[in-house]
Design a protein around this motif. Structure first.
Motif, PDB file in Angstrom:
ATOM      1  N   ASP A  35       4.740  14.789   3.295  1.00 33.99           N
ATOM      2  CA  ASP A  35       5.470  13.800   4.097  1.00 33.99           C
ATOM      3  C   ASP A  35       6.543  13.104   3.259  1.00 33.99           C
ATOM      4  OD1 ASP A  35       3.832  14.373   6.241  1.00 33.99           O
ATOM      5  OD2 ASP A  35       2.531  12.624   5.941  1.00 33.99           O
ATOM      6  N   ASP A  36       7.533  12.563   3.944  1.00 35.31           N
ATOM      7  CA  ASP A  36       8.575  11.760   3.324  1.00 35.31           C
ATOM      8  C   ASP A  36       7.915  10.671   2.464  1.00 35.31           C
ATOM      9  OD1 ASP A  36      10.473   9.497   3.067  1.00 35.31           O
ATOM     10  OD2 ASP A  36      11.733  10.644   4.438  1.00 35.31           O
ATOM     11  N   LEU A  46       3.314   6.136   4.664  1.00 36.60           N
ATOM     12  CA  LEU A  46       2.195   5.433   4.040  1.00 36.60           C
ATOM     13  C   LEU A  46       1.489   6.230   2.939  1.00 36.60           C
ATOM     14  CD1 LEU A  46       0.519   3.819   7.169  1.00 36.60           C
ATOM     15  CD2 LEU A  46       1.665   2.612   5.306  1.00 36.60           C
ATOM     16  N   HIS A  47       1.277   7.505   3.175  1.00 38.89           N
ATOM     17  CA  HIS A  47       0.556   8.362   2.231  1.00 38.89           C
ATOM     18  C   HIS A  47      -0.839   7.829   1.915  1.00 38.89           C
ATOM     19  CE1 HIS A  47       3.547  11.442   1.197  1.00 38.89           C
ATOM     20  NE2 HIS A  47       4.418  10.495   1.527  1.00 38.89           N
ATOM     21  N   LYS A  48      -1.602   7.494   2.955  1.00 43.72           N
ATOM     22  CA  LYS A  48      -2.987   7.061   2.783  1.00 43.72           C
ATOM     23  C   LYS A  48      -3.917   8.243   2.991  1.00 43.72           C
ATOM     24  CE  LYS A  48      -2.853   2.187   4.091  1.00 43.72           C
ATOM     25  NZ  LYS A  48      -3.390   1.160   4.999  1.00 43.72           N
ATOM     26  N   TYR A  49      -5.018   8.234   2.247  1.00 43.45           N
ATOM     27  CA  TYR A  49      -6.084   9.191   2.500  1.00 43.45           C
ATOM     28  C   TYR A  49      -6.833   8.772   3.765  1.00 43.45           C
ATOM     29  CZ  TYR A  49      -5.735  11.360  -2.126  1.00 43.45           C
ATOM     30  OH  TYR A  49      -5.313  12.053  -3.231  1.00 43.45           O
ATOM     31  N   ASP A  82      10.120   1.750   2.597  1.00 43.73           N
ATOM     32  CA  ASP A  82       9.282   2.359   3.629  1.00 43.73           C
ATOM     33  C   ASP A  82      10.211   2.840   4.746  1.00 43.73           C
ATOM     34  OD1 ASP A  82       9.932   0.087   5.105  1.00 43.73           O
ATOM     35  OD2 ASP A  82       7.910  -0.742   5.064  1.00 43.73           O
ATOM     36  N   THR A  83       9.661   3.183   5.885  1.00 50.38           N
ATOM     37  CA  THR A  83      10.470   3.785   6.956  1.00 50.38           C
ATOM     38  C   THR A  83      11.444   2.798   7.604  1.00 50.38           C
ATOM     39  OG1 THR A  83       8.658   3.381   8.513  1.00 50.38           O
ATOM     40  CG2 THR A  83       8.761   5.563   7.469  1.00 50.38           C
ATOM     41  N   LYS A  84      11.333   1.508   7.296  1.00 48.66           N
ATOM     42  CA  LYS A  84      12.295   0.526   7.816  1.00 48.66           C
ATOM     43  C   LYS A  84      13.609   0.563   7.044  1.00 48.66           C
ATOM     44  CE  LYS A  84       8.482  -2.369   9.291  1.00 48.66           C
ATOM     45  NZ  LYS A  84       7.622  -3.464   8.842  1.00 48.66           N
TER      46      LYS A  84
END
Length: 197
Positions: free
Chosen positions: A12-13, A17-20, A138-140
């Motif tokens: 992912d970009d 978030l890149h959370k498990y 982040d995506t904002k």
């Protein structure tokens, strides 16, 4: 309030978030153990700059500037984001006080995994000299921060891709004083205690 978790290295970009699943949170105490200092200073309250001035006196920060990271406000935006997201360290502290917007600082755990730290307005974060880290929005896609410096305003990254960086005295001091002592507080992906690298 800042939140932190182990970064899930998917395709992912980097601004996601890149959370498990389930999430692998990291506490403020764990961050402190690896030298990452955090303080919340509410930018919506009158007089918040008096608190910042006190922190500057306490930690001997003599200079400051502001940076706005957005497509509209930062010349060379795409290239700058690539530079910020390249793993690096500095020979001095990196101090950021978030005034507006949101973004992520990623720092290396003692076991060499990424820990993602989500920052928003009112978060003040201090990364110690010698810690490997990177930054992204982040995506904002917007963040405005005050950068604080002990000496003249400068931002000199020493990229990890350069083999000499691992033997830099600021890096070896960091490993000796923070990463090795903190290793037992961190677990790898299968739950074993981390080994400092």
């Amino acid at each position: 309030m800042v939140q932190a978790w182990y970064y899930n290295p998917t395709e992912d970009d980097g601004r996601e978030l890149h959370k498990y699943a389930p999430n692998r949170p990291v506490s403020l105490d764990q961050l402190a153990a690896i030298g990452v200092a955090y303080r919340r200073v509410d930018v919506t309250q009158d007089g918040y700059m008096y608190v910042i001035e006190g922190i500057c006196r306490e930690r001997e920060y003599k200079n400051r500037d502001e940076i706005t990271i957005s497509k509209e406000r930062l010349p060379g935006y795409e290239e700058k984001l690539k530079i910020f997201f390249t793993e690096h360290m500095h020979e001095d502290e990196e101090i950021r006080f978030i005034l507006e917007g949101t973004g992520y600082f990623d720092v290396r755990s003692p076991g060499d995994e990424w820990i993602r730290i989500a920052c928003e307005a009112s978060d003040l974060i201090v990364l110690p000299a010698g810690i490997y880290h990177r930054f992204t929005l982040d995506t904002k896609n917007y963040l405005k921060a005050m950068r604080l410096f002990k000496e003249d305003p400068k931002w000199t990254p020493l990229n990890r891709s350069d083999p000499a960086t691992d033997s830099n005295s600021y890096r070896t001091d960091y490993v000796q004083h923070f990463a090795k002592p903190a290793a037992g507080l961190f677990k790898d992906t299968v739950g074993n205690a981390a080994v400092a690298v």
